[in-house]
Enzyme design. Sequence first.
Site, short mmCIF file in Angstrom:
data_model
loop_
_atom_site.label_atom_id
_atom_site.label_comp_id
_atom_site.label_asym_id
_atom_site.label_seq_id
_atom_site.Cartn_x
_atom_site.Cartn_y
_atom_site.Cartn_z
N ARG A 99 0.98 13.89 13.11
CA ARG A 99 1.29 13.70 11.70
C ARG A 99 1.37 15.02 10.95
NH1 ARG A 99 -1.21 8.19 9.34
NH2 ARG A 99 0.92 7.89 8.74
N ASP B 30 4.29 0.16 12.06
CA ASP B 30 3.14 -0.52 11.46
C ASP B 30 3.04 -1.99 11.88
OD1 ASP B 30 2.45 1.83 10.24
OD2 ASP B 30 3.11 1.27 8.24
N ARG C 31 -8.93 -0.24 4.33
CA ARG C 31 -8.01 0.75 3.75
C ARG C 31 -6.72 0.09 3.28
NH1 ARG C 31 -5.85 4.33 7.71
NH2 ARG C 31 -4.46 4.60 5.97
N CYS D 232 -5.37 13.40 12.70
CA CYS D 232 -5.47 11.97 12.37
C CYS D 232 -5.39 11.24 13.70
CB CYS D 232 -4.31 11.58 11.47
SG CYS D 232 -4.19 9.82 11.22
N LYS E 64 0.84 -1.21 0.00
CA LYS E 64 0.00 0.00 0.00
C LYS E 64 0.87 1.25 0.00
CE LYS E 64 -1.74 1.61 4.10
NZ LYS E 64 -1.42 3.04 4.29
N ASN E 65 1.85 1.28 0.92
CA ASN E 65 2.62 2.51 1.11
C ASN E 65 3.54 2.82 -0.07
OD1 ASN E 65 1.33 2.84 3.47
ND2 ASN E 65 3.07 2.33 4.80
#
Length: 424
Positions: free
Chosen positions: A122, A306, A398, A117, A22-23
């Site tokens: 962030r 993560d 997501r 967030c 994803k990233n």
Amino acid sequence: MEVIQVEGGHRFTGEVRVEGAKNSALKLMAATIMAPGVTTLTNVPNIADVHVMGKVLKNIGAEIEVVNEHELRIDTSGVTSWETPYHLVAQMRASTAVLGPLLSRFGKAIVAMPGGCNIGARKIDMHILGLEALGVEFEVKHGNIHASAPHGLVGDTVTLNFASVGATENLMMASVFAKGVTTIDNAAREPEIVDLANLLNEMGAKISGAGSPVIEIEGVSELHPVTHRVVGDRIEAGTFLAMGALMGEPVTVRGFAPLHLGLVLKKFEQMGISLERGSDSCTVWRDRPLVPTDIQTLPFPGFPTDMQAQTMCLLALAKGSCVITENVFENRFMLASELQRMGADIVIEGHHAIVHGVDGFSGTQVRSPDLRGGAALVMAGLIADGVTTVSDIYHIDRGYEGFVEKLASLGARIRRVELPDETD
Ligand code: UD1
């Protein structure tokens, strides 16, 4: 209200393949803005965040053909706008990744300010300071960041206060067409940064040092479209490996480089988990109790933030106590209170979580606090006594493609269920 229900205590073993990261995919999609024409990305995960980035690109005039579930053809020849509106940035903070590419292509950009967030402040101050050093001027008007480089972008040395992934990527993309040489010092070293540098170099950029703390970018005058395969998702892989380690029987995860999970796998070994590493796969199993092990998150090659939630879920069942220290994001321990509802014993003190191992979890209703926290709650449900119902699963959607289906293929008793919303 859609929830995931998982019944604990069933055998969990077999093989699973991860998607592209994803990233990485999100930034590669943004980078296509800089190479007018049709770029093909393969191994793109079919997840909600990628759909949002698709909307961001279409909003500025790109056309996207979905060749198949994992292949996108992105035509950026018709991109004529340099503005990314709030309703898209609000859906996904990573939309700010278009700032660098828009500055590169148009010398200006208007990007809505990302809102708060739920995993910490962030901020984007490092993106802004770095870009200012390259000649970009900023003005904030009505909640939008107006960026422009009236005299063109000019290379310089930028030293980041912290090895921020997003700031490194935006600076790398903004400096591809800058005059002279740009040096990013204390750059982030994540594998997704290397993937982005590889794509840009394939397009004709001159970037060296990606993956090290010093990245050098020599300005070029144009980029051309290419075909590129997204690197495998190390965090999706780490999530399934953590689940295998929790349940005990062998689980093999394919489609990623175990080197990208270097410290995570080392820590797993210290925790009493057995591993066999392949070139693009890894197998885990466990035949002894989990050993408490201290963890501290840091930028790559440190322990990834993560993977913190999934590892907390493992350590909450270890034979003894240990400390998890979160150094990357403030406020990323929201999983702890949900795990406590399942019987965990975790005390939060600032950016430390003191985890006292318990003998088991008991299934109940819990709420996904964020993407990785949501996955960790489903993970806890695999071993919990009874049924665990996880709500707010849009967080999980997501970033994980076919999460429920993949877990079911490994033996989990898991399903998505539509429940009446009791707050009505
Ligand atoms: C990316 C990843 C995210 C991962 C994180 C750290 C994507 C889409 N997301 O997020 O999954 O958890 O890297 O590996 O790729 N910071 C500032 N000022 C800035 C920039 C960052 O203070 O200008 C702070 C942030 O608030 C945070 C820390 O630095 O506390 C790390 O942020 P960063 O590395 O930039 O993460 P992201 O790129 O947002």
